[in-house]
Design an enzyme around this catalytic site. Structure first.
Site, PDB file in Angstrom:
ATOM      1  N   ASP A  85       7.146   6.500  -0.182  1.00 30.47           N
ATOM      2  CA  ASP A  85       6.547   7.559   0.646  1.00 30.47           C
ATOM      3  C   ASP A  85       6.433   8.883  -0.104  1.00 30.47           C
ATOM      4  O   ASP A  85       5.451   9.612   0.066  1.00 30.47           O
ATOM      5  CB  ASP A  85       7.398   7.811   1.900  1.00 30.47           C
ATOM      6  CG  ASP A  85       7.414   6.612   2.833  1.00 30.47           C
ATOM      7  OD1 ASP A  85       6.547   5.739   2.671  1.00 30.47           O
ATOM      8  OD2 ASP A  85       8.307   6.555   3.703  1.00 30.47           O
TER       9      ASP A  85
HETATM   10  P1  NAP Z   1      10.726   4.699   0.741  1.00 32.30           P
HETATM   11  O1  NAP Z   1       9.415   5.304   1.028  1.00 32.30           O
HETATM   12  O2  NAP Z   1      11.571   4.276   1.876  1.00 32.30           O
HETATM   13  O3  NAP Z   1      10.443   3.466  -0.221  1.00 32.30           O
HETATM   14  C1  NAP Z   1      11.480   2.789  -0.832  1.00 32.30           C
HETATM   15  C2  NAP Z   1      10.887   1.628  -1.593  1.00 32.30           C
HETATM   16  O4  NAP Z   1      11.965   1.051  -2.334  1.00 32.30           O
HETATM   17  C3  NAP Z   1      10.329   0.544  -0.713  1.00 32.30           C
HETATM   18  O5  NAP Z   1       8.926   0.566  -0.698  1.00 32.30           O
HETATM   19  C4  NAP Z   1      10.909  -0.754  -1.293  1.00 32.30           C
HETATM   20  O6  NAP Z   1       9.849  -1.633  -1.672  1.00 32.30           O
HETATM   21  C5  NAP Z   1      11.662  -0.303  -2.532  1.00 32.30           C
HETATM   22  N1  NAP Z   1      12.934  -1.019  -2.680  1.00 32.30           N
HETATM   23  C6  NAP Z   1      13.845  -1.324  -1.757  1.00 32.30           C
HETATM   24  N2  NAP Z   1      14.853  -2.017  -2.306  1.00 32.30           N
HETATM   25  C7  NAP Z   1      14.583  -2.131  -3.625  1.00 32.30           C
HETATM   26  C8  NAP Z   1      15.243  -2.727  -4.721  1.00 32.30           C
HETATM   27  N3  NAP Z   1      16.414  -3.372  -4.583  1.00 32.30           N
HETATM   28  N4  NAP Z   1      14.666  -2.649  -5.937  1.00 32.30           N
HETATM   29  C9  NAP Z   1      13.477  -2.024  -6.101  1.00 32.30           C
HETATM   30  N5  NAP Z   1      12.807  -1.438  -5.096  1.00 32.30           N
HETATM   31  C10 NAP Z   1      13.357  -1.499  -3.872  1.00 32.30           C
HETATM   32  O7  NAP Z   1      11.630   5.647  -0.164  1.00 32.30           O
HETATM   33  P2  NAP Z   1      11.369   7.125  -0.690  1.00 32.30           P
HETATM   34  O8  NAP Z   1      10.103   7.201  -1.455  1.00 32.30           O
HETATM   35  O9  NAP Z   1      12.645   7.518  -1.335  1.00 32.30           O
HETATM   36  O10 NAP Z   1      11.120   7.975   0.618  1.00 32.30           O
HETATM   37  C11 NAP Z   1      12.132   8.267   1.543  1.00 32.30           C
HETATM   38  C12 NAP Z   1      11.638   8.035   2.943  1.00 32.30           C
HETATM   39  O11 NAP Z   1      12.777   7.996   3.812  1.00 32.30           O
HETATM   40  C13 NAP Z   1      10.748   9.154   3.441  1.00 32.30           C
HETATM   41  O12 NAP Z   1       9.787   8.636   4.334  1.00 32.30           O
HETATM   42  C14 NAP Z   1      11.740  10.055   4.194  1.00 32.30           C
HETATM   43  O13 NAP Z   1      11.127  10.857   5.173  1.00 32.30           O
HETATM   44  C15 NAP Z   1      12.631   9.004   4.812  1.00 32.30           C
HETATM   45  N6  NAP Z   1      13.990   9.467   5.138  1.00 32.30           N
HETATM   46  C16 NAP Z   1      14.618  10.333   4.304  1.00 32.30           C
HETATM   47  C17 NAP Z   1      15.879  10.774   4.621  1.00 32.30           C
HETATM   48  C18 NAP Z   1      16.548  11.794   3.736  1.00 32.30           C
HETATM   49  O14 NAP Z   1      17.314  12.606   4.238  1.00 32.30           O
HETATM   50  N7  NAP Z   1      16.302  11.753   2.430  1.00 32.30           N
HETATM   51  C19 NAP Z   1      16.547  10.267   5.767  1.00 32.30           C
HETATM   52  C20 NAP Z   1      15.891   9.324   6.575  1.00 32.30           C
HETATM   53  C21 NAP Z   1      14.596   8.948   6.242  1.00 32.30           C
HETATM   54  P3  NAP Z   1      10.121  -3.214  -1.826  1.00 32.30           P
HETATM   55  O15 NAP Z   1      10.693  -3.673  -0.527  1.00 32.30           O
HETATM   56  O16 NAP Z   1       8.788  -3.768  -2.133  1.00 32.30           O
HETATM   57  O17 NAP Z   1      11.089  -3.375  -2.956  1.00 32.30           O
END
Ligand code: NAP
Length: 463
Positions: free
Chosen positions: A389
């Site tokens: 994201d």
């Molecule tokens: P993300 O958008 O959740 O994407 C994480 C990606 O990691 C997934 O597409 C997944 O794809 C991949 N993944 C998962 N396990 C994996 C593994 N073992 N090896 C390799 N890849 C793996 O993460 P982000 O870009 O860090 O964004 C964070 C999101 O979380 C935002 O939408 C944010 O708003 C939200 N959020 C953030 C917080 C905070 O405080 N930081 C709290 C709650 C929510 P695959 O399944 O294809 O591997």
């Protein structure tokens, strides 16, 4: 112990808590700040336990034993990736405890037959109202993050009208309790409506907004504790509660800014309701380029600069040590390496900083989003490890996307982009990412840890 000594202990505790908080603002001083704040809290707790005639030691001891047992089991069993849910739960318990203490004090007054005076009736009402909203709101946030209920906004017709009416009714009951504190049915009504309000306020908020909600609920739990401090006439609780309330609000503001959202929009916008599977539809028909770590190493051999973008997948795979090894290997080959840190990458504020610090990545190599974004166009390779994201270009252009408006890391502007993830599955917001289909993007499918280690080997051999 005399009242003066108790008050002096609270003052010392407050100073330690404030200094501790101050030191938490830099990674270098944070461990000492943490210890300092913990010492402050210890002093406040011991001082409270020594207040004569107020404390029932067997009950306190029973609470300490049961609470510690549950705490130890949770601390051992909870995965690092489940920390946000855990934080949500702890906020909820804090709010619930404040509501219970405020209620117990009211019953105490009723039994004694003495009316609470001054600020106390207002503080009782605020303690139960904010505490109950925090309790049920946090349970819903927990259930969403734990995927016990749907993460997407739960909406129904006239939702805002219902919430507004509920708000008016709650304020009415709160005023009635202040005027007539011993009318227990009205008090029970206030508690019930506040519990309901916590549920109804959080269900329309989408999963992607949970970071903001959790920091706001954290702030509420502090405010509830502060109100309870006034109920009990305990200055230690008033001060620590206000510190939690204020710092939670500051964090909420930082998180809102990071997502380019106003707090009103987060709370009342039913964020993400538009389309769970939104995103650039055309992108899905295009194909992606799959690369092996060995192919990628060839590109690295012609590169001079690399920006590593970690995300939630790095945390899941616990790949931070492997990532550090990769950075060291690239640097040894003369490639300049930096880490780009998005404020909401991962699942809790500071998630990436914590993991990379644990792997001893020098703090100077971690660069904040605003500072690193202008560097992407001049960078040879952007290496995205388990992020999705926070690098989704739809956030810039797709008005219907649930992440529209969130500032992103401009990885697509680098010369070459590698993305390490296991599949084409979306990230937290549940939307497809057109970055993966760009001409300059190469996917390396696999678990982050194994793939990064394979990349380290390949780079060592080829570059
Ligand atoms: P993300 O958008 O959740 O994407 C994480 C990606 O990691 C997934 O597409 C997944 O794809 C991949 N993944 C998962 N396990 C994996 C593994 N073992 N090896 C390799 N890849 C793996 O993460 P982000 O870009 O860090 O964004 C964070 C999101 O979380 C935002 O939408 C944010 O708003 C939200 N959020 C953030 C917080 C905070 O405080 N930081 C709290 C709650 C929510 P695959 O399944 O294809 O591997």
């Amino acid at each position: 112990m005399s009242n003066q000594i108790i008050q002096f202990a609270y003052l010392a505790a407050a100073v330690l808590l404030i200094l501790g908080l101050r030191m938490l603002s830099s990674p270098k001083t944070a461990p000492r700040g943490n210890l300092m704040a913990a010492a402050g809290m210890l002093i406040a707790v011991v001082a409270t336990l020594l207040i004569r005639g107020v404390v029932d030691y067997p009950v306190i001891l029973a609470g300490v034993v049961v609470g510690s047992l549950i705490g130890v089991v949770l601390a051992v069993r909870i995965q690092m990736t489940a920390m946000p849910q855990m934080v949500a739960l702890l906020n909820g318990f804090g709010g619930g405890a404040s509501a219970l203490v405020a209620s117990a004090e009211l019953l105490h007054y009723a039994r004694e037959g003495t009316e609470p005076v001054g600020i106390v009736p207002v503080a009782i009402v605020l303690g139960v109202l904010i505490g109950a909203v925090t309790f049920t709101g946090s349970l819903i946030a927990f259930a969403k993050l734990q995927e016990l209920i749907r993460g997407a906004p739960i909406t129904y017709p006239l939702q805002r009208v219902v919430n507004a009416l509920l708000g008016v009714a709650t304020v009415g009951l709160a005023a009635a309790v202040v005027l007539e504190p011993f009318n227990l049915p009205i008090y029970a009504g206030l508690a019930g409506l506040s519990l309901l309000m916590g549920v109804l306020l959080v269900i329309p908020i989408g999963g992607a907004d949970m970071p903001v909600v959790i920091s706001l609920l954290n702030s509420y739990s502090g405010l509830a504790a502060c109100a309870t401090g006034f109920v009990l006439g305990n200055s230690g609780l008033v001060i620590s509660g206000s510190l939690v309330g204020a710092s939670g609000l500051i964090l909420t503001k930082i998180m809102c800014d990071a997502m380019n959202r106003s707090l009103t929009n987060v709370l009342f916008g039913a964020f993400g309701a538009v389309e769970e599977a939104g995103g650039t539809a055309a992108a899905e028909q295009r194909s992606v380029k799959g690369y092996t770590p060995e192919d990628a190493a060839v590109i690295f051999s012609n590169s001079r600069s690399c920006i590593i973008v970690p995300g939630y997948g790095m945390a899941v795979a616990q790949a931070q040590h492997a990532v550090r090894e990769l950075a060291d290997t690239l640097e040894k080959k003369g490639i300049r390496v930096k880490f780009a840190i998005h404020p909401v990458a991962g699942r809790m504020p500071g998630h990436m900083n914590v993991l990379l610090a644990e792997a001893d990545v020098p703090y100077e190599e971690l660069v904040e989003m605003d500072e690193i974004n202008p560097e992407f166009p001049e960078t040879d390779v952007a290496l995205v490890i388990g992020a999705n994201d926070v690098v989704n270009p739809d956030a810039r252009t797709e008005k219907g996307s649930p992440i529209y408006g969130m500032p992103i890391l401009d990885v697509d502007r680098a010369q070459h982009v590698f993305v390490i993830k296991r599949s084409m599955n979306p990230g937290f917001a549940g939307v497809q990412n057109p970055l993966f289909f760009n001409d300059n993007t190469m996917m390396i499918f696999g678990d982050a840890k194994g793939t990064v280690l394979a990349l380290v080997e390949a780079v060592r051999e080829i570059v």
